[in-house]
Design a protein around this motif. Structure first.
Motif, PDB file in Angstrom:
ATOM      1  N   ASP A  53       0.946  -1.316   0.022  1.00 36.59           N
ATOM      2  CA  ASP A  53      -0.183  -0.033   0.101  1.00 36.59           C
ATOM      3  C   ASP A  53       0.868   1.235  -0.106  1.00 36.59           C
ATOM      4  O   ASP A  53       0.478   2.232  -0.619  1.00 36.59           O
ATOM      5  N   SER A  54       1.856   1.358   0.876  1.00 37.22           N
ATOM      6  CA  SER A  54       2.898   2.452   0.792  1.00 37.22           C
ATOM      7  C   SER A  54       3.504   3.029  -0.624  1.00 37.22           C
ATOM      8  O   SER A  54       3.767   4.114  -0.472  1.00 37.22           O
ATOM      9  N   THR A  71       1.284   5.830  -2.223  1.00 38.05           N
ATOM     10  CA  THR A  71       0.830   6.763  -1.563  1.00 38.05           C
ATOM     11  C   THR A  71       1.594   7.979  -2.083  1.00 38.05           C
ATOM     12  O   THR A  71       2.836   7.817  -2.731  1.00 38.05           O
ATOM     13  N   GLN A  95      -1.747   6.929   3.690  1.00 40.06           N
ATOM     14  CA  GLN A  95      -2.213   6.028   4.547  1.00 40.06           C
ATOM     15  C   GLN A  95      -2.895   6.351   5.888  1.00 40.06           C
ATOM     16  O   GLN A  95      -2.059   7.467   6.248  1.00 40.06           O
ATOM     17  N   GLU A  96      -3.987   6.105   6.336  1.00 40.48           N
ATOM     18  CA  GLU A  96      -4.725   6.571   7.421  1.00 40.48           C
ATOM     19  C   GLU A  96      -5.283   5.400   8.377  1.00 40.48           C
ATOM     20  O   GLU A  96      -6.228   4.699   7.639  1.00 40.48           O
ATOM     21  N   ASN A  97      -4.524   4.959   9.323  1.00 37.83           N
ATOM     22  CA  ASN A  97      -5.083   3.833  10.373  1.00 37.83           C
ATOM     23  C   ASN A  97      -5.188   2.574   9.590  1.00 37.83           C
ATOM     24  O   ASN A  97      -6.259   2.030   9.363  1.00 37.83           O
ATOM     25  N   SER A  98      -4.340   2.212   8.615  1.00 39.15           N
ATOM     26  CA  SER A  98      -4.100   1.101   7.866  1.00 39.15           C
ATOM     27  C   SER A  98      -4.828   1.080   6.793  1.00 39.15           C
ATOM     28  O   SER A  98      -5.091  -0.195   6.042  1.00 39.15           O
ATOM     29  N   ARG A  99      -5.557   2.224   6.505  1.00 41.85           N
ATOM     30  CA  ARG A  99      -6.423   2.222   5.175  1.00 41.85           C
ATOM     31  C   ARG A  99      -5.648   3.165   4.344  1.00 41.85           C
ATOM     32  O   ARG A  99      -5.115   4.070   4.560  1.00 41.85           O
ATOM     33  N   THR A 157     -12.188   6.136   0.779  1.00 37.90           N
ATOM     34  CA  THR A 157     -11.167   4.939   1.006  1.00 37.90           C
ATOM     35  C   THR A 157     -10.913   4.262  -0.303  1.00 37.90           C
ATOM     36  O   THR A 157     -11.962   3.753  -0.804  1.00 37.90           O
ATOM     37  N   GLU A 216     -10.247   0.491  -1.534  1.00 37.12           N
ATOM     38  CA  GLU A 216     -10.194  -0.817  -1.424  1.00 37.12           C
ATOM     39  C   GLU A 216      -9.921  -1.570  -2.402  1.00 37.12           C
ATOM     40  O   GLU A 216     -10.420  -1.508  -3.612  1.00 37.12           O
TER      41      GLU A 216
END
Length: 547
Positions: free
Chosen positions: A449-450, A453, A468-472, A486, A488
């Motif tokens: 995910d990173s 970003t 990334q915000e609180n694992s999302r 978000t 997904e």
């Protein structure tokens, strides 16, 4: 703007010695008797009881909290009134004075504003846009050089459907000038003047031309040239101009296309000429009467005045951009198929039961509307609603037209448009089911995910941020606060962005591609649902990572 569900987004001389910058005398007030749902003047020629039954059936079938209807005939107000509530869960009722966003019905006012300036010889329809806005640019130099004032209004510039709408839909902090300057990087999809494709952004350009040539703000021009002279005292330039106590309706949408609720507030401060006006059926009745009278009106002292010359009105109502005529969505709509269809200057024109129609629709988050003129019968109908159902205003409009035209063949337009809406919904559900079935749920993204970003930049829209915000993973369009949601994982390197405000109904797929070294190179977007408004023109974005 055109309304949702693929409906099309949709008006003489001044008295001698009158200052062209001074407001004209207000239109004479109408005397009318009060009926159960509104006011009726000519009960002998109009059955308000039947209208009441039609509206209530439409409200139930299409789940519309509030509807207002106005009808003018032979220079008189036949009916004006409302049904239902301004907002679900609140007691305030809709009536003839209730203000709705008329959205793209504003375009007729923008066209008429330019027509006035043509009458005053301050510009010509054939002037180049660069004659008045020297900095104006399209993405093609030839189109830039030959774009005329007329071309701003006719939807045949080469831009794709709704191109550039993300610059102001669903709201942004760009100025009108910034929006128009960014046109220089909005891609063209067809040849110049080759074919019809509805746009809003060139009406924002027209707004700047009006301001440059007249020396007034667009808001002041509308107020002094239209609202004050015609007595449209409740009408506002846009939502930002609403005053405390104004009886404004609230828009409603089905969150996730299922649950009806009030939707988000929106201001088109940066594209007001494309769809900003708030008005009522009472005030729009005055606009329709002036249009049907060739641009003229009578003031409170019985004196005749004119907004623009008959020559200008003929130009605005003349077909410039032909539109292909599609087969009706369902057999029940076959009798509504026109013999011709096209766009003029701020108006659609077509036929219905042998009569020429001049009309437009409007689409706004939570509100859609239609204004229809039948010049040969001196008849005008306006339907304003606070729900996103094009079937509702179309069904009511045709029911009312038939009441006056008295066709030999009777049609239940409410049932017909309900069938069309159901078919559209079923088709969209089938398309979504196919997407879900084709999805590879076991696939994983190429990178963690990173890796996705950072800041991503599109040439015409600007920056989009993924973080990334609180694992999302979260995506936001900094210039358009409502576009925050978000990400997904969908499959492979494609994600589904689900916006926080579920009444947007604009979720989109985001697909990343990698370069030869396995680094993120580009991101493309597309609307996830066939029911998403075309003004979410995600498909035109080409997002590149910013180092």
């Amino acid at each position: 703007m055109p309304p949702r569900l693929q409906t099309l987004r949709l008006r003489c001389l001044f008295a001698l010695g009158l200052s062209l910058l001074a407001p004209l005398p207000a239109l004479a007030a109408q005397e009318a008797a009060t009926g159960s749902a509104g006011t009726v003047q000519s009960a002998a020629s109009f059955d308000a009881t039947a209208l009441d039954a039609w509206v209530e059936e439409v409200r139930e079938r299409f789940e519309v909290p509030g509807i207002a209807v106005g009808v003018v005939k032979d220079g008189q107000v036949v009916f004006e009134g409302g049904w239902g509530v301004r907002e679900l869960g609140r007691p305030e009722k809709v009536d003839a004075q209730t203000l709705f966003a008329i959205a793209s019905n504003t375009k007729a006012f923008t066209a008429a504003s330019l027509a006035m300036l043509v009458d005053e010889k301050k510009l010509s329809w054939d002037d180049r846009v660069t004659d008045h806005l020297p900095w104006f640019r399209m993405s093609d130099p030839y189109v830039t050089a030959d774009m005329r004032i007329r071309d701003l209004l006719t939807h045949r510039s080469g831009l794709g459907l709704g191109a550039g709408d993300l610059l102001f839909w669903p709201g942004s902090d760009y100025s009108t000038t910034e929006v128009v300057q960014r046109l220089a990087r909005v891609p063209l999809k067809t040849g110049f003047r080759e074919r019809y494709a509805y746009d809003n952004i060139l009406y924002a350009t027209a707004t700047l031309v009006i301001e440059q040539v007249s020396g007034q703000s667009y808001a002041d021009f509308l107020q002094q040239r239209f609202f004050d002279p015609l007595g449209m005292s409740g009408t506002r330039f846009n939502v930002d101009a609403l005053r405390p106590g104004d009886p404004a309706a609230t828009g409603h949408a089905k969150a996730d296309f299922t649950t009806l609720r009030p939707t988000f507030p929106l201001t088109w401060h940066n594209a007001a000429g494309a769809g900003g006006i708030y008005s009522s059926v009472h005030d729009m009745g005055r606009w329709m009467r002036a249009q049907l009278a060739g641009g003229s009106f009578t003031d409170g002292q019985g004196r005749e005045h004119a907004l623009f010359t008959p020559a200008r009105q003929k130009e605005m109502w003349s077909l410039v951009s032909p539109i292909p005529i599609a087969e009706p969505a369902v057999p029940e709509l076959a009798p509504s198929k026109p013999d011709f269809l096209g766009y003029g200057l701020g108006w659609m024109t077509s036929s219905y039961r042998g009569e020429r129609l001049v009309w437009h629709t409007g689409g706004w988050p939570g509100m859609v509307s239609r204004v229809t003129l039948v010049p040969g019968r001196n008849l005008g109908v306006v339907v304003l609603t606070n729900q996103e159902s094009g079937g509702a205003f179309n069904a009511l409009t045709l029911q009312i037209l038939d009441a006056f035209l008295q066709p030999a063949e009777k049609n239940d337009w409410i049932a017909a448009y309900a069938a069309a809406a159901e078919k559209s919904r079923a088709k969209a559900e089938e398309a979504w089911a196919k997407r879900v079935a084709a999805r590879d749920r076991r696939s994983k993204p190429s990178l963690p995910d990173s890796a996705w970003t950072g800041t991503w930049r599109d040439a015409w829209y600007g920056d989009v941020v993924i973080e990334q915000e609180n694992s999302r993973l979260r995506m936001r369009f900094p210039r358009s606060p409502l576009l925050t949601g978000t990400l997904e994982h969908w499959q492979h390197d494609t994600f589904l962005v689900k916006w926080d405000d579920r009444t947007l109904n604009g979720d989109a797929f985001v697909t990343f591609t990698l370069d030869a070294d396995g680094e993120p190179r580009e991101a493309r977007m597309e609307a996830a649902s066939d029911l998403t408004d075309f003004s979410f023109d995600f498909q035109d974005l080409v997002l590149k990572p910013v180092e």
